[in-house]
Design an enzyme around this catalytic site. Structure first.
Site, PDB file in Angstrom:
ATOM      1  N   LYS B  80       0.845  -1.200   0.000  1.00  0.00           N
ATOM      2  CA  LYS B  80       0.000   0.000   0.000  1.00  0.00           C
ATOM      3  C   LYS B  80       0.876   1.245   0.000  1.00  0.00           C
ATOM      4  O   LYS B  80       1.872   1.309   0.735  1.00  0.00           O
ATOM      5  CB  LYS B  80      -0.929  -0.027   1.217  1.00  0.00           C
ATOM      6  CG  LYS B  80      -2.018   1.044   1.193  1.00  0.00           C
ATOM      7  CD  LYS B  80      -2.944   0.913   2.409  1.00  0.00           C
ATOM      8  CE  LYS B  80      -4.040   1.972   2.395  1.00  0.00           C
ATOM      9  NZ  LYS B  80      -4.885   1.904   3.614  1.00  0.00           N
ATOM     10  N   SER B 155      -9.842   2.424   2.510  1.00  0.00           N
ATOM     11  CA  SER B 155      -8.910   3.083   1.621  1.00  0.00           C
ATOM     12  C   SER B 155      -8.013   2.113   0.840  1.00  0.00           C
ATOM     13  O   SER B 155      -7.480   2.458  -0.213  1.00  0.00           O
ATOM     14  CB  SER B 155      -8.016   4.028   2.412  1.00  0.00           C
ATOM     15  OG  SER B 155      -7.184   3.314   3.307  1.00  0.00           O
ATOM     16  N   SER B 179     -10.120   0.105   6.713  1.00  0.00           N
ATOM     17  CA  SER B 179      -9.478   0.177   5.391  1.00  0.00           C
ATOM     18  C   SER B 179      -8.780  -1.096   4.932  1.00  0.00           C
ATOM     19  O   SER B 179      -8.367  -1.189   3.775  1.00  0.00           O
ATOM     20  CB  SER B 179      -8.471   1.326   5.355  1.00  0.00           C
ATOM     21  OG  SER B 179      -9.137   2.554   5.342  1.00  0.00           O
TER      22      SER B 179
END
Lengths: 102, 497
Positions: B80, B155, B179
């Site tokens: 990420k 997210s 997330s």
């Protein structure tokens, strides 16, 4: 806090200046409207907890986590400056901080 | 070798260790897949082809030299973009960090490298991890491999979509309010938010420091457990890092019998506001858990009803403070420095140019909540609710071993559907937020497709703090039972890209 606070475009302008974000004047009303809606939805936090409930700022009860004060390897000045938008003499170069008369 | 991309991480590690295929071949197969499908999915913001192939070659050299390989050596992963990776672009999904290359590795990144895991690139995310859809990424949204018109969650939508699109068998996510778990739920993948403090936050670009927690994302419970084992553990660079030894998540994931396990169903997380197909699959999962020997008990956590409100005061407050450092002075983009303007003016222009709408909204909200005169009513009250939610968890875990709920109230919604309604977007995290406020761990696991739209549904399994292995035990047993019922992994039903 039973009634939802009213947020004006001027309020947003003040908050934006505190937060150092140059929001265009024609967008202030848009953010004011949304902020009011969100605050209306979160205002219920004051309904439930009495004075006897302690506040929790952090999920783990940790305090003052220190290490020995011994020099450790860290970034070189060159590495630390590698992402800077402007550099001069191994320092971050920034716009003027004080007004000239100061 | 055919079909490397459909193997699990555990299988790929065995393939590399046995020499059936080289780590370079494994990496190349995944890079080829990214080349073929990422134009449509957009899971990656940056693909580090050279670095990945070099890391894979290093694993192959180690094997050739007769050195012992780690349990996930040679397995590719998507990282990420919130995690710093030395000399590799790290944007956090924001324009304000466009072009920035960190001078150091996050602890998670360093541990992945040390384990011989091959980092393919950086995955897309909502800007500074604020969002539930990746639509707040400054670089455009990620598309759900089940239906490219729909959101992959957020997210960490890049981290979930790269798994579901078979671009990588592993990824790293971070979870501040859901997330990791909500993206897992809407893509039929597995996502784990460990206990707060279990995985180092050093080099994780902070959103809300008291809530943020990095964790493993994978297509199977075993793979997630193996990755958990690599990234967890004490780190002196993070003052909130737990010193506990890491429990054996991999063994726990092998659990198949739940006799004696007490599973609590949280009354407040379900029912009204939850899509009918989500409720249907959740009820079926409870029957399966019961069939595996678990005792199902309804429990009430009354203050969970206040979790979303408390979260949307605590998070903006912490984020308005954390994001103050993005001012265009020391790193990232600087805007409007004309040589005449003051530093404050340049900072304000930089932040206006660099931050998107959702980030601006939350910084303004946090600035308001922390203002003199409002602090006690908003931030102070929210922190008290945090205490009440922790007590709800304590009371529940005095009666049961784990808690379960649907992970998200709905299946993946359409891109654009909730973009203009922040409150509707925030409701996606209603079931995942309590665990962040309390610092307890949570896992999302696929439990089937909602009959009305044929889109994935996830179950959330929550455990007490520092008892993460219980989620792997329950998740491992449930996954095996579901697999036996389905006959094939659920992702084989995903739309062919």
């Amino acid at each position: 806090m039973s009634e939802t606070p009213k947020i004006s475009a001027d309020d947003v302008a003040h908050l934006a200046s505190l937060a150092r974000i140059d929001i265009p004047a024609d967008r202030l009303g848009y953010y004011a409207e949304q902020l009011e809606v969100i605050l209306g939805a979160v205002a219920k936090v004051s309904e439930v907890a009495g004075d006897d409930v302690p506040a929790t700022s952090h999920p783990q009860p940790l305090t003052n986590v220190f290490r020995e004060d011994i020099v450790q390897p860290s970034l070189t000045a060159q590495q630390a400056l590698s992402g800077a938008p402007s550099v001069e003499d191994e320092r971050f170069r920034v716009p003027r901080i004080l007004d000239e008369e100061q | 070798m055919a079909d490397l991309i459909h193997k699990t991480a555990a299988e790929l590690a065995a393939v590399v260790a046995s020499g059936e295929a080289s780590a370079v071949e494994v990496a190349q197969a995944h890079l080829n897949r990214i080349g073929a499908v990422d134009g449509a999915v957009h899971a990656f913001l940056h693909v580090d082809t050279d670095g990945a192939l070099a890391a894979a070659a290093a694993v192959d050299a180690k094997r050739a030299a007769g050195d012992k390989l780690g349990p996930l050596a040679g397995v590719p992963l998507g990282l990420k973009d919130v995690m710093c990776m030395k000399d590799i672009p790290t944007t956090c999904g924001s324009k304000i960090l466009e072009g920035w290359r960190p001078p150091y590795d996050a602890t998670v990144t360093a541990r992945l490298k040390a384990a011989g895991i091959v980092i393919l690139g950086k995955t897309n995310m909502d800007e500074f991890a604020m969002g539930s859809s990746t639509e707040h990424s400054a670089y455009g949204p990620t598309h759900n491999p089940w239906d490219l018109e729909r959101i992959p969650g957020g997210s960490g939508g890049g981290s979930s979509a790269c798994l579901a699109a078979f671009e990588a068998p592993l990824s790293i996510g971070t979870d501040t309010g859901g997330s990791i778990r909500q993206p897992a739920a809407v893509t039929a993948t597995v996502g784990v938010k460990p206990t707060y403090g279990a995985v180092s936050r050093y080099g994780l670009i902070a959103l809300a420091s008291s809530l943020d927690q990095a964790g493993p994302c994978a297509r199977t419970v075993l793979d997630a457990a193996m990755l958990h084992q690599v990234i967890a553990g004490y780190d002196p660079h993070d003052s909130t890092s737990l010193t506990d030894p890491v429990a054996d998540m991999v063994s726990a994931a092998g659990t198949r019998d739940l006799t004696g396990m007490k599973i609590g169903v949280v009354k407040e997380l379900g029912g009204e506001g939850y899509q009918s197909g989500v409720r249907q699959r959740f009820t079926e999962a409870l029957e399966i858990l019961s069939g595996l020997g678990a005792e199902i008990i309804e429990v009430s956590c009354p203050h969970f009803d206040y979790a979303l409100a408390a979260y949307y005061l605590i998070l903006p407050s912490e984020c308005s403070s954390n994001l103050a450092k993005f001012d265009g002075m020391r790193y990232g983009v600087r805007a409007g420095d004309d040589g005449e303007s003051s530093v404050e003016q340049v900072m304000a222009r930089t932040r206006a140019a660099g931050f998107g709408e959702e980030v601006t909204r939350r910084i303004i909200l946090g600035t308001y909540a922390l203002s003199a005169g409002y602090y006690d009513a908003y931030y102070g009250s929210a922190q008290k609710i945090r205490t009440l939610i922790q007590r709800d968890f304590d009371d529940a875990f005095a009666r049961v071993d784990v808690l379960v709920s649907p992970t998200a109230p709905t299946t993946a919604f359409k891109l654009g559907e909730k973009l203009d309604d922040p409150l509707a977007m925030y409701l996606n995290d209603i079931a995942t937020i309590p665990a962040n406020l309390a610092g307890t761990p949570g896992m999302s696991l696929p439990i089937g497709l909602a009959p009305e739209d044929n889109l994935p549904v996830g179950i959330q399994i929550m455990a007490p703090a520092r008892k993460d292995e219980r989620m792997y035990a329950v998740g491992g047993a449930l996954e095996a039972a579901l697999l036996a019922r389905w006959g094939a992994p659920i992702l084989t039903q995903a739309r062919a890209l």
